[in-house]
Enzyme design. Structure first.
Site, PDB file in Angstrom:
ATOM      1  N   HIS A   1       0.828  -1.205   0.000  1.00 54.52           N
ATOM      2  CA  HIS A   1       0.000   0.000   0.000  1.00 54.52           C
ATOM      3  C   HIS A   1       0.862   1.254   0.000  1.00 54.52           C
ATOM      4  O   HIS A   1       2.007   1.245   0.440  1.00 54.52           O
ATOM      5  CB  HIS A   1      -0.922   0.025   1.227  1.00 54.52           C
ATOM      6  CG  HIS A   1      -0.190   0.110   2.539  1.00 54.52           C
ATOM      7  ND1 HIS A   1       0.485  -0.959   3.080  1.00 54.52           N
ATOM      8  CD2 HIS A   1      -0.023   1.132   3.414  1.00 54.52           C
ATOM      9  CE1 HIS A   1       1.030  -0.598   4.230  1.00 54.52           C
ATOM     10  NE2 HIS A   1       0.744   0.670   4.456  1.00 54.52           N
TER      11      HIS A   1
ATOM     12  N   HIS B   1       4.686   0.110   0.348  1.00 58.52           N
ATOM     13  CA  HIS B   1       5.437  -0.626   1.357  1.00 58.52           C
ATOM     14  C   HIS B   1       4.586  -1.732   1.964  1.00 58.52           C
ATOM     15  O   HIS B   1       3.360  -1.757   1.836  1.00 58.52           O
ATOM     16  CB  HIS B   1       5.977   0.310   2.448  1.00 58.52           C
ATOM     17  CG  HIS B   1       4.935   1.191   3.072  1.00 58.52           C
ATOM     18  ND1 HIS B   1       4.417   2.314   2.465  1.00 58.52           N
ATOM     19  CD2 HIS B   1       4.330   1.118   4.290  1.00 58.52           C
ATOM     20  CE1 HIS B   1       3.540   2.896   3.248  1.00 58.52           C
ATOM     21  NE2 HIS B   1       3.468   2.179   4.363  1.00 58.52           N
TER      22      HIS B   1
ATOM     23  N   ARG C   1       5.664   7.126  13.918  1.00 55.42           N
ATOM     24  CA  ARG C   1       5.528   7.588  12.529  1.00 55.42           C
ATOM     25  C   ARG C   1       4.982   9.004  12.480  1.00 55.42           C
ATOM     26  O   ARG C   1       4.072   9.365  13.234  1.00 55.42           O
ATOM     27  CB  ARG C   1       4.593   6.668  11.735  1.00 55.42           C
ATOM     28  CG  ARG C   1       4.545   7.016  10.250  1.00 55.42           C
ATOM     29  CD  ARG C   1       3.612   6.094   9.484  1.00 55.42           C
ATOM     30  NE  ARG C   1       2.220   6.366   9.817  1.00 55.42           N
ATOM     31  CZ  ARG C   1       1.210   5.570   9.452  1.00 55.42           C
ATOM     32  NH1 ARG C   1       1.444   4.454   8.807  1.00 55.42           N
ATOM     33  NH2 ARG C   1      -0.024   5.888   9.785  1.00 55.42           N
TER      34      ARG C   1
END
Length: 278
Positions: free
Chosen positions: A98, A251, A266
């Protein structure tokens, strides 16, 4: 000045050292990072020295930080830092190819991911070059795909929505997360290079085709993306930071480490302030 980078595969990826001045992220450093990112699509910084505060600094130096993800928790001191924790029987949800949040009209331009806690073995992440996938297409198919658009939505996040709220939960989650239509062949806004812009996680349907036609074409593209010729694979160590351009990459977070824990931080950068106007 340029970052000194070591290429990891012919398709994409490089390792580099992040030069931090007085521990902070300067505009000069961000310029160098952006240039290297445009060239390599994925940058890996071993022992980068980026805590949550500096991750936010780097993100803000690259562009504007976007809306929070609809499903994940955030850092207690920095709301722009998403905390991804998996372990025990809690199955990770990113073991699919995705690009981040393509169900939004404007997906994040880049993501910064730091390994905080890693399992003793496993938990690698792979990236795929959608530029290389595009270049591998038959020229005739490539021309046909340039005319098509695809519907993206939240994909398997439906499962959690259904368990929490049934049918209405799915409808509410789809409305909250959003749905977007993107061209199947997109172009990088800095380089103009074309890339394939569909993913098995979030692409549902090709506009203007019948359901069987759409399914056959998407299945072919998803299978092509799976070829290792287009990939780079990163083995994480605590403190390693990866930065990737969400435009032209996908990824896959390998979910092979349970019941051990894997904790990542993240930051999503929505806009690229160095992208030429228009």
């Amino acid at each position: 000045m340029k970052l000194s980078c070591t290429r990891l595969t012919p398709a994409l990826g490089a390792t580099a050292t992040l030069p931090l001045e007085n521990g902070d992220v300067s505009e000069e450093v961000a310029d160098m990072v952006h240039s290297a990112l445009t060239e390599h699509s994925v940058l890996v910084f071993p022992n980068a020295g980026l805590d949550a505060k500096r991750m936010v600094q780097l993100g803000e130096a690259l562009g504007t930080l976007g809306a929070r993800h609809h499903s994940y928790t955030t850092h207690p001191d920095f709301e722009d830092v998403v905390v991804l924790t998996w372990g025990g029987e809690d199955k990770p949800d990113a073991a699919e190819w995705h690009s981040d949040m393509t169900y939004r009209p404007q997906p994040p331009f880049a993501s910064i991911l730091k390994a905080v806690e890693v399992p003793p073995v496993g938990g690698d992440t792979l990236w795929a070059s959608m530029f290389a996938v595009h270049d591998a297409l038959d020229p005739g198919l490539r021309r046909d795909l340039e005319q098509l658009e695809a519907v993206h939505d939240m994909g398997a996040f439906r499962t959690g929505a259904y368990r929490q709220g049934g049918d209405e939960g799915i409808s509410e989650a789809l409305t909250k997360a959003g749905t977007a239509v993107h061209p199947v062949i997109a172009h990088h806004p800095v380089t103009g290079r074309p890339y394939v812009n569909v993913s098995e996680s979030f692409t549902r349907f090709l506009i203007g085709l019948s359901a069987p036609e759409s399914a056959r074409i998407l299945t072919y593209l998803f299978d092509l993306i799976n070829r290792p010729d287009f990939h780079v694979r990163i083995k994480w160590e605590a403190g390693t930071v990866a930065l990737w351009d969400n435009r032209g990459t996908q990824h896959y977070a390998v979910a092979d480490y349970l019941p051990h824990r894997r904790v990542m931080h993240r930051v999503a950068v929505t806009t690229d302030k160095r992208t030429p106007a228009g």
